[in-house]
Design a protein around this motif. Sequence first.
Motif, PDB file in Angstrom:
ATOM      1  N   SER A  28      -3.690 -55.578   4.301  1.00 49.60           N
ATOM      2  CA  SER A  28      -2.880 -54.229   4.078  1.00 49.60           C
ATOM      3  C   SER A  28      -2.248 -53.816   5.459  1.00 49.60           C
ATOM      4  N   VAL A  57       0.583 -53.216  -0.886  1.00 47.83           N
ATOM      5  CA  VAL A  57      -0.262 -52.555   0.402  1.00 47.83           C
ATOM      6  C   VAL A  57      -1.349 -51.876  -0.057  1.00 47.83           C
ATOM      7  N   CYS A  58      -0.878 -50.871  -0.764  1.00 44.48           N
ATOM      8  CA  CYS A  58      -1.642 -50.043  -1.392  1.00 44.48           C
ATOM      9  C   CYS A  58      -2.804 -50.455  -2.036  1.00 44.48           C
ATOM     10  N   SER A  60      -3.853 -53.591  -1.948  1.00 46.58           N
ATOM     11  CA  SER A  60      -4.885 -54.358  -1.172  1.00 46.58           C
ATOM     12  C   SER A  60      -5.885 -53.596  -0.237  1.00 46.58           C
ATOM     13  N   PHE A  61      -5.239 -52.651   0.162  1.00 43.81           N
ATOM     14  CA  PHE A  61      -6.083 -51.532   1.071  1.00 43.81           C
ATOM     15  C   PHE A  61      -7.220 -50.906  -0.054  1.00 43.81           C
TER      16      PHE A  61
END
Length: 90
Positions: A28, A57-58, A60-61
Amino acid sequence: MITKPATPKPLFFTIAQLFLGLALISLSTHLALDGGRYLEALNESGLNEYHAFGLLVCLSFLSGIFLIAQHVLSQGDSNFDESFDTALPY
């Protein structure tokens, strides 16, 4: 108070869980820092109309954070249970 027996996790599972969490966080971070090229490719093909890149991105983070937090919290459960059991008689 009923206590359930704690089954220890194998070392391989613990290492894999931590490694996967760190890999998701680094993925991410890489996507967020170098997102221009990915966004350009997604926009050209029309795949980013529902903000798929930002969601990727969100997610996976957050997945990486939850995997590491799950490991850390499972390590602290035994100490909490012992402290709780000793505090009960008082």
